[in-house]
Design a protein around this motif. Sequence first.
Motif, short mmCIF file in Angstrom:
data_model
loop_
_atom_site.label_atom_id
_atom_site.label_comp_id
_atom_site.label_asym_id
_atom_site.label_seq_id
_atom_site.Cartn_x
_atom_site.Cartn_y
_atom_site.Cartn_z
N ASP A 55 -43.56 -31.34 1.76
CA ASP A 55 -42.39 -31.89 1.54
C ASP A 55 -42.10 -33.38 2.10
OD1 ASP A 55 -41.37 -29.64 -0.15
OD2 ASP A 55 -41.27 -28.40 1.75
N VAL A 56 -42.80 -33.50 3.16
CA VAL A 56 -42.89 -34.82 3.84
C VAL A 56 -44.30 -35.21 4.37
CG1 VAL A 56 -42.10 -36.04 6.08
CG2 VAL A 56 -40.58 -34.07 4.78
N TYR A 57 -44.48 -36.49 3.93
CA TYR A 57 -45.78 -37.04 4.06
C TYR A 57 -45.89 -38.35 4.66
CZ TYR A 57 -50.02 -39.06 2.92
OH TYR A 57 -51.51 -40.20 2.72
N TRP A 58 -46.71 -38.87 5.77
CA TRP A 58 -46.72 -40.13 6.16
C TRP A 58 -48.33 -40.16 6.57
CZ3 TRP A 58 -44.16 -36.40 8.95
CH2 TRP A 58 -44.48 -36.35 10.10
N GLU A 59 -48.64 -41.43 6.85
CA GLU A 59 -50.11 -41.72 7.32
C GLU A 59 -49.69 -42.47 8.93
OE1 GLU A 59 -52.79 -43.72 4.88
OE2 GLU A 59 -52.44 -42.67 3.15
N SER A 60 -50.40 -42.01 9.87
CA SER A 60 -50.48 -42.59 11.17
C SER A 60 -51.69 -42.69 11.84
CB SER A 60 -49.67 -41.47 11.76
OG SER A 60 -50.39 -40.44 12.16
N GLU A 61 -51.79 -42.90 13.04
CA GLU A 61 -52.95 -43.04 14.03
C GLU A 61 -53.72 -41.70 13.87
OE1 GLU A 61 -54.15 -45.42 15.79
OE2 GLU A 61 -52.48 -47.06 14.95
N LEU A 62 -53.05 -40.83 13.52
CA LEU A 62 -53.81 -39.28 13.47
C LEU A 62 -54.18 -39.09 12.27
CD1 LEU A 62 -51.35 -37.23 15.70
CD2 LEU A 62 -53.56 -38.49 16.23
N GLY A 63 -54.16 -40.08 11.01
CA GLY A 63 -54.32 -39.79 9.78
C GLY A 63 -53.30 -39.42 8.83
N LYS A 64 -53.74 -38.64 7.89
CA LYS A 64 -52.68 -38.12 6.86
C LYS A 64 -51.76 -36.93 7.23
CE LYS A 64 -55.13 -39.57 3.03
NZ LYS A 64 -56.09 -39.16 1.76
N ILE A 65 -50.61 -37.01 7.71
CA ILE A 65 -49.66 -35.95 8.10
C ILE A 65 -48.68 -35.35 7.07
CG2 ILE A 65 -48.01 -35.52 9.95
CD1 ILE A 65 -50.57 -36.46 11.36
N GLY A 66 -48.77 -34.00 6.97
CA GLY A 66 -47.85 -33.40 5.94
C GLY A 66 -47.00 -32.32 6.74
N ILE A 67 -45.93 -31.96 6.22
CA ILE A 67 -44.89 -30.79 6.88
C ILE A 67 -44.36 -30.21 5.39
CG2 ILE A 67 -42.83 -30.29 7.64
CD1 ILE A 67 -43.33 -32.90 9.71
N GLN A 68 -44.61 -28.93 5.25
CA GLN A 68 -43.96 -28.00 4.29
C GLN A 68 -42.84 -27.38 4.82
OE1 GLN A 68 -42.81 -26.59 1.52
NE2 GLN A 68 -44.73 -27.16 0.60
N ARG A 69 -41.87 -27.81 4.33
CA ARG A 69 -40.48 -26.95 5.02
C ARG A 69 -40.06 -25.83 4.01
NH1 ARG A 69 -35.47 -28.31 2.67
NH2 ARG A 69 -33.74 -27.57 3.80
N LYS A 70 -39.93 -24.85 4.77
CA LYS A 70 -39.29 -23.56 4.08
C LYS A 70 -38.13 -23.18 4.99
CE LYS A 70 -42.28 -23.16 0.86
NZ LYS A 70 -42.12 -23.80 -0.33
#
Length: 191
Positions: free
Chosen positions: A31-46
């Motif tokens: 549901d939430v996505y961004w790219e950062s120093e750590l690479g591709k980050i994603g959060i699935q919110r339930k």
Amino acid sequence: DGCIMFIAPTEPPRLREIGVTSSIPETYGVDVYWESELGKIGIQRKVFPDDFLSSVFGKDGRLYREFPMMQALDHRVLLLEGREQWTTSGALIRVRNGGRWAWSRTQHRNYLHSVSYLFNVEIAHSDNLADTIEFVSEMRLWSDKRGHPSLIHRPNPAPDSPWGSISNKAWLSHFLQGIDGIGPKVAEAII
């Protein structure tokens, strides 16, 4: 300032306000996505229990479809929004719209262990939507840091240690752990 944070269009307006509404997160099963120093980050919110149990038991099998999609990410998070409430015997107190889904604390914990183990997904919790927004914002700032060395350095000696006292065991242990190949156990053996 970092890259743009993308929020799925199905998310509440208050959450979408902290980023750019886009379908990009959905391509990664989040549901939430961004790219950062750590690479591709994603959060699935339930939202727990309603949305979560619907995703587990529902006919569309959303979570079973989303976890494999998340494997394209460098860091994956399942964020359960809402507090878990259990009876003293471990049964879920709140159920979806009076539904009859049986879900025990043991089932819940085992399910989350499996998600973490099989899909390498971090499990996180938030109290409500406001706390979710705070969690996402804090994680974004954390992920933009160049390094995260705080857990891989030798510990400081105890704050009440008299620095420089050769006879002080805590200081000596701290000093020895500064030598390559010496950890806490070897330092203790040397002392």
